[in-house]
Enzyme design. Structure first.
Site, mmCIF file in Angstrom:
data_model
loop_
_atom_site.group_PDB
_atom_site.id
_atom_site.type_symbol
_atom_site.label_atom_id
_atom_site.label_comp_id
_atom_site.label_asym_id
_atom_site.label_seq_id
_atom_site.Cartn_x
_atom_site.Cartn_y
_atom_site.Cartn_z
ATOM 1 N N GLY A 1 0.789 -1.224 0.000
ATOM 2 C CA GLY A 1 0.000 0.000 0.000
ATOM 3 C C GLY A 1 0.822 1.274 0.000
ATOM 4 N N ASN B 1 -4.980 1.949 -13.668
ATOM 5 C CA ASN B 1 -4.014 0.997 -13.121
ATOM 6 C C ASN B 1 -2.594 1.562 -13.175
ATOM 7 O OD1 ASN B 1 -3.119 -1.529 -12.054
ATOM 8 N ND2 ASN B 1 -2.479 -2.138 -14.120
ATOM 9 N N HIS C 1 1.424 0.267 -13.256
ATOM 10 C CA HIS C 1 2.227 -0.933 -13.514
ATOM 11 C C HIS C 1 3.710 -0.573 -13.499
ATOM 12 C CE1 HIS C 1 2.991 -4.979 -14.813
ATOM 13 N NE2 HIS C 1 3.833 -4.500 -15.717
HETATM 14 C C1 GAR Z 1 3.598 -1.306 -7.387
HETATM 15 O O1 GAR Z 1 4.941 -1.333 -7.790
HETATM 16 C C2 GAR Z 1 2.678 -1.448 -8.582
HETATM 17 O O2 GAR Z 1 3.178 -0.840 -9.741
HETATM 18 C C3 GAR Z 1 2.612 -2.944 -8.740
HETATM 19 O O3 GAR Z 1 2.512 -3.421 -7.426
HETATM 20 C C4 GAR Z 1 3.266 -2.565 -6.568
HETATM 21 C C5 GAR Z 1 2.416 -2.244 -5.350
HETATM 22 O O4 GAR Z 1 3.167 -1.567 -4.383
HETATM 23 N N1 GAR Z 1 1.496 -3.346 -9.562
HETATM 24 C C6 GAR Z 1 1.546 -4.351 -10.442
HETATM 25 O O5 GAR Z 1 2.518 -5.068 -10.580
HETATM 26 C C7 GAR Z 1 0.292 -4.543 -11.280
HETATM 27 N N2 GAR Z 1 0.496 -5.473 -12.329
HETATM 28 P P1 GAR Z 1 2.439 -0.884 -3.146
HETATM 29 O O6 GAR Z 1 1.447 -1.921 -2.589
HETATM 30 O O7 GAR Z 1 3.543 -0.594 -2.176
HETATM 31 O O8 GAR Z 1 1.748 0.359 -3.648
#
Ligand code: GAR
Length: 207
Positions: free
Chosen positions: A18, A114, A116
């Site tokens: 998060g 989204n 990524h």
């Molecule tokens: C982030 O790096 C986001 O870009 C990635 O998950 C992480 C969440 O971090 N999302 C994906 O890979 C979607 N395919 P967080 O929970 O610390 O924000």
């Protein structure tokens, strides 16, 4: 049409740490982003971000892997009901590791966003930073895009390159990618709040 002086009402969807949700909340708190997080949805009770959201006094909604296994449509119907009650303008996925389906996407057409951690269409999926690192990419980056029925696809709103430096460990690259995300995502949501993101055919343009 929303009065542009009023905060953009967003629901933030998470599955893990998060940190991007926190970055968005801090940008709002510091007056850099005219938005209000009306709900944080976690796809997993083990998501560390839930406690952070609660500490910040945000409303949370938590689903379990079982809920999705039984019926993703029912999970999304529950979300949509809550979002409509809370008058959500945009659904912001921030590390939400589930594919959205028609129930949510048709309720919020072109309003599900989204994030990524790669330059899409390169390295889709759940391990994009590692995949770019292991592929020996010299440049990777981040992508913010409108979600569609395919995982990690849809019109791109914004991309930023992030270099892979000589001698980087995977952790070094993760840290640099996350720093770029934490800066860029609140900025892009700010552009949505100012109604400066427009879809022309399949392409997004920021005014
Ligand atoms: C982030 O790096 C986001 O870009 C990635 O998950 C992480 C969440 O971090 N999302 C994906 O890979 C979607 N395919 P967080 O929970 O610390 O924000």
């Amino acid at each position: 049409m929303r009065d542009l002086d009023t905060p953009l009402r967003i629901a933030v969807l998470i599955s893990g740490t998060g940190s991007n949700m926190v970055a968005i909340a801090e940008a709002i708190e510091q007056g850099r982003l005219n938005a209000k997080i009306v709900c944080v949805v976690a796809s997993n009770p083990r998501a560390k971000g839930i406690a952070k959201a609660q500490e910040m006094g945000l409303d949370t909604m938590v689903f379990t892997p079982d809920d999705y296994a039984k019926s993703t449509a029912e999970v999304e119907r529950t979300m949509v009901r809550a979002f409509r009650n809370a008058e959500v303008d945009y659904v912001i996925m921030a590390g939400y590791m589930r594919k959205c389906t028609a129930t949510l996407l048709l309720a919020y057409p072109n309003r599900v966003v989204n994030l990524h951690p790669a330059l899409l269409p390169a390295h889709k999926g759940a391990h994009a930073i590692q995949d770019a690192f292991e592929a020996g990419d010299k440049v990777t980056g981040i992508t913010i895009h409108l979600a569609n029925m395919e995982y990690d696809e849809g019109p791109i709103i914004y991309q930023r390159e992030v270099p892979v430096l000589e001698g980087d460990s995977l952790e070094d690259l993760e840290t640099r990618i996350h720093a770029a995300e934490h800066e860029a995502y609140p900025w892009v949501i700010g552009k949505l709040a100012e109604d400066k993101v427009h879809l022309h055919g399949d392409h997004c343009v920021i005014d």
